[in-house]
Design an enzyme around this catalytic site. Structure first.
Site, PDB file in Angstrom:
ATOM      1  N   GLU A  43     -26.635  26.036  56.641  1.00  0.00           N
ATOM      2  CA  GLU A  43     -27.920  26.162  57.321  1.00  0.00           C
ATOM      3  C   GLU A  43     -28.539  27.470  56.830  1.00  0.00           C
ATOM      4  OE1 GLU A  43     -29.898  26.569  61.739  1.00  0.00           O
ATOM      5  OE2 GLU A  43     -27.761  26.122  61.604  1.00  0.00           O
ATOM      6  N   ARG A 270     -11.276  27.039  60.503  1.00  0.00           N
ATOM      7  CA  ARG A 270     -12.211  28.080  60.064  1.00  0.00           C
ATOM      8  C   ARG A 270     -11.443  29.295  59.586  1.00  0.00           C
ATOM      9  NH1 ARG A 270     -17.380  27.378  62.207  1.00  0.00           N
ATOM     10  NH2 ARG A 270     -18.131  29.463  61.796  1.00  0.00           N
ATOM     11  N   LYS A 280     -23.027  34.150  61.663  1.00  0.00           N
ATOM     12  CA  LYS A 280     -24.312  34.581  61.111  1.00  0.00           C
ATOM     13  C   LYS A 280     -25.203  35.182  62.196  1.00  0.00           C
ATOM     14  CE  LYS A 280     -24.834  30.629  59.083  1.00  0.00           C
ATOM     15  NZ  LYS A 280     -25.387  29.455  58.409  1.00  0.00           N
TER      16      LYS A 280
HETATM   17  P1  ATP Z   1     -21.722  30.705  61.453  1.00  0.00           P
HETATM   18  O1  ATP Z   1     -20.930  30.322  62.650  1.00  0.00           O
HETATM   19  O2  ATP Z   1     -21.206  31.895  60.744  1.00  0.00           O
HETATM   20  O3  ATP Z   1     -23.172  30.797  61.703  1.00  0.00           O
HETATM   21  P2  ATP Z   1     -22.014  28.053  60.535  1.00  0.00           P
HETATM   22  O4  ATP Z   1     -20.859  27.144  60.640  1.00  0.00           O
HETATM   23  O5  ATP Z   1     -23.086  27.909  61.529  1.00  0.00           O
HETATM   24  O6  ATP Z   1     -21.475  29.515  60.436  1.00  0.00           O
HETATM   25  P3  ATP Z   1     -23.234  26.763  58.329  1.00  0.00           P
HETATM   26  O7  ATP Z   1     -24.303  27.271  57.464  1.00  0.00           O
HETATM   27  O8  ATP Z   1     -23.566  25.670  59.271  1.00  0.00           O
HETATM   28  O9  ATP Z   1     -22.666  27.990  59.112  1.00  0.00           O
HETATM   29  O10 ATP Z   1     -21.953  26.409  57.488  1.00  0.00           O
HETATM   30  C1  ATP Z   1     -21.928  25.748  56.258  1.00  0.00           C
HETATM   31  C2  ATP Z   1     -20.527  25.255  56.014  1.00  0.00           C
HETATM   32  O11 ATP Z   1     -19.623  26.348  56.001  1.00  0.00           O
HETATM   33  C3  ATP Z   1     -20.063  24.323  57.107  1.00  0.00           C
HETATM   34  O12 ATP Z   1     -19.455  23.206  56.517  1.00  0.00           O
HETATM   35  C4  ATP Z   1     -19.076  25.119  57.890  1.00  0.00           C
HETATM   36  O13 ATP Z   1     -18.084  24.291  58.420  1.00  0.00           O
HETATM   37  C5  ATP Z   1     -18.550  26.109  56.852  1.00  0.00           C
HETATM   38  N1  ATP Z   1     -18.117  27.354  57.490  1.00  0.00           N
HETATM   39  C6  ATP Z   1     -18.868  28.193  58.242  1.00  0.00           C
HETATM   40  N2  ATP Z   1     -18.122  29.209  58.705  1.00  0.00           N
HETATM   41  C7  ATP Z   1     -16.872  29.022  58.237  1.00  0.00           C
HETATM   42  C8  ATP Z   1     -15.634  29.733  58.374  1.00  0.00           C
HETATM   43  N3  ATP Z   1     -15.539  30.845  59.102  1.00  0.00           N
HETATM   44  N4  ATP Z   1     -14.549  29.246  57.739  1.00  0.00           N
HETATM   45  C9  ATP Z   1     -14.625  28.122  57.004  1.00  0.00           C
HETATM   46  N5  ATP Z   1     -15.747  27.413  56.841  1.00  0.00           N
HETATM   47  C10 ATP Z   1     -16.867  27.838  57.454  1.00  0.00           C
HETATM   48 MG    MG Z   2     -24.171  26.218  61.927  1.00  0.00          MG
END
Ligand code: ATP
Ligand code: MG
Length: 567
Positions: A43, A270, A280
């Site tokens: 995102e 994660r 983020k």
């Molecule tokens: P955040 O919680 O940091 O905002 P998010 O999951 O909302 O992260 P996205 O941009 O939606 O961020 O994530 C893109 C991809 O990265 C998704 O498939 C998500 O599962 C993966 N991802 C995000 N954070 C992690 C993490 N800490 N470890 C492994 N994969 C992750």
């Molecule tokens: Mg997200």
């Protein structure tokens, strides 16, 4: 990919993760005509962090290894929080890690038309309805996992009425929040996500790609699985929190699909790191509140922050390889990441002399004005990196902590009457020293050198216990050095639900040293060039650096003192 190739890959690395095993099994079973197609779906509402690297390495890595493809798909379903700056940074970071999506740069917004049409189909089939209740009321009717939810009074309104309302929602006739579109599934399902989830909402915001075209936007859960389907994604790899969403994704794709194909979602744990926050939203708060100096502050766990700190893609990948993929949430020790960068830089970073806290040494019997060039090995781990010449003269700097006025017995460095070797040069003996009468600090130390002890010479058999790094005073470059410590002083700053994570910010996470003395070869250092300052740590030139005012960031200390202190 043919069977022999698969077997070869399978054997080339052990053990394979459970995800890789699933992929191997699917390929062997001939599913999806032997295709593997993954995607990385960020995102664009912030910069990528090292957690995302774990997902990227898997999504791109598996496709690469098994002859498949990986798409980059921006999940831009929320027009409010998303910015072009984030899209550009995400692309730069994925490329930096060494992966490429070729011409497959997609956006969830590319499918807004298809998704809208699908929503209309669901309404027509009696599988979706417009609910006129506000979101709070809807959520108060959800029930609990053991208690069924209440049916909305709008649940059974005629499809024509919902169709008409949905169209008008998209024509700006209604206020934001006044109506939503919900899937009609099962208000008694033990899975809360199946209880008539909201799939569309009114948002009167301009979208970075579709502009003013849409007034209704799909929820993430409505877009995600269908986008995977539209793109022909065979393996939809994501983090564990999406496991409970899977039945909803499957249900939606089931209504949508017109062929046998369906993406297979597999969830993994994660990445969480000690002393680190990976969210983020919170990282954005740190940036906005000025707690750090931007997304690429070298204390940030963002990929651009790690890059500026001196981390290499190889070290990050190696770390991710070491921690692996499982089904269990855990928190990994940040020391392991530091170990990975140390190991990598040990192989590739040239050794140099840099004195962080200089103490002047005057070698009283060394001829005034004389300069010798001593030859030093650039990297004992890699002969190919060659040698360099470093000037030596009567006045040099050593680290303040390498001299003690009243040393304990086991102090093998410089002290009154004691001898040390200056690495690559001579053995010197401390004869006297001058103290600042006001502060009591040591201002200058007077030594004599033994001309027969030059390193590499035939007569350098004399043995001393300590060897120090040094920099010739008239040749030294003055530099600013930024020392970093962990941004948080709590092992799990995000896990303390009762307390604000800011409370755990380490007040000493940045220490700026000015007037550090570096060997002259460092004049040529360009931003991101990496070095080992011998006996100190790994450093890299910062992009604030100029030829007249060089700046270096500490990547990591040579040894892990933190683990020891905390034992
Ligand atoms: P955040 O919680 O940091 O905002 P998010 O999951 O909302 O992260 P996205 O941009 O939606 O961020 O994530 C893109 C991809 O990265 C998704 O498939 C998500 O599962 C993966 N991802 C995000 N954070 C992690 C993490 N800490 N470890 C492994 N994969 C992750
Ligand atoms: Mg997200």
């Amino acid at each position: 990919m043919n069977e022999e190739n698969i077997r070869e890959k399978e054997e080339s690395r052990s053990p394979v993760s459970f995800i890789e095993q699933f992929i191997i099994d699917d390929l062997k079973a001939g599913k999806n005509d032997g295709r593997i197609h993954t995607r990385f779906p960020p995102e664009p509402n912030g910069y990528l962090h090292i957690g995302h690297a774990k997902a990227i390495c898997l999504d791109f890595g598996m496709a690469l290894k098994y002859g498949g493809k990986c798409n980059l798909r921006f999940d831009d379903t929320n027009p409010i929080k998303e910015e072009i700056e984030y899209i550009d940074s995400i692309k730069e970071d994925i490329h930096w890690l060494g992966f490429d999506w070729e011409d497959r740069e997609f956006y969830a917004s590319d499918y807004f038309g298809q998704l809208y049409d699908f929503a209309v189909d669901l309404i027509r089939c009696g599988l979706a309805y417009v609910d006129d209740q506000p979101a709070e009321v809807i959520s108060s009717q959800k029930g609990t996992p053991s208690k069924p939810g209440l049916l909305s009074p709008f649940r059974n309104r005629p499809a024509e009425e919902s169709l008409d309302l949905f169209e008008r929602m998209n024509k700006s006739e209604f206020d934001e929040g006044s109506r939503v579109l919900r899937a009609k599934i099962d208000m008694a399902s033990p899975n809360m996500h199946m209880r008539d989830p909201i799939i569309y909402r009114i948002l009167k915001a301009s979208h970075h790609r579709t502009g003013e075209k849409w007034k209704v936007y799909p929820m993430y859960d409505f877009a995600h699985g269908q986008c995977d389907y539209f793109e022909g994604i065979t393996h939809s790899l994501c983090t564990l929190e999406f496991e409970v969403h899977r039945p909803l994704y499957d249900w939606l794709v089931e209504q949508l699909r017109t062929d046998d194909f369906r993406p297979r979602q597999i969830e993994f744990n994660r990445l969480n790191l000690t002393y680190t926050i990976l969210s983020k939203r919170r990282l954005l708060e740190l940036v906005q509140e000025g707690k750090v100096k931007g997304w690429d502050d070298p204390r940030m766990p963002t990929l651009c922050g790690l890059r500026r700190r001196g981390y290499t893609p190889e070290a990050i990948k190696r770390f991710i390889d070491m921690i692996g993929y499982t089904k269990v949430e855990a928190i990994n020790d940040v020391s392991l990441l530091e170990h990975a960068i140390r190991e990598d830089l040990n192989k590739r970073a040239p050794r140099v002399f840099g004195v962080l806290n200089p103490l002047k040494i005057n070698i009283t019997n060394y001829p005034e004005g004389k300069v010798e060039e001593v030859e030093l090995i650039n990297n004992p781990e890699d002969e190919k990196m060659g040698k360099r010449k470093v000037p030596f003269s009567r006045e040099i700097y050593i680290e303040q902590e390498d001299f003690m006025e009243h040393p304990p017995h086991k102090f093998f460095r410089l002290a009154p009457g004691r001898e040390v070797r200056l690495k690559g040069a001579y053995i010197i003996k401390c004869e006297d020293y001058r103290k600042n009468p006001d502060t009591g600090a040591i201002d200058e130390v007077y030594c004599t050198y033994d001309p027969d002890t030059r390193s590499g010479g035939n007569t350098s058999e004399k043995k001393v216990k300590g060897t120090l790094h040094w920099v010739s005073a008239p040749h030294a470059i003055d530099a600013e050095v930024r020392l970093y410590d962990r941004l948080f002083n709590h092992e799990d700053p995000a896990g303390q639900k009762e307390e604000d994570f800011r409370k755990f910010l380490n007040p000493d996470s940045l220490k700026i040293l000015r007037g550090c003395k570096l060997e002259p070869s460092l004049k040529l250092a360009k931003p991101l060039d990496k070095f080992q300052f011998q006996r100190v740590g790994y450093f890299c030139a910062d992009h604030d650096s100029t030829e007249s005012a060089p700046v270096f960031n500490m990547t990591v200390q040579l040894k892990d003192t933190w683990a020891k202190i905390n034992k």
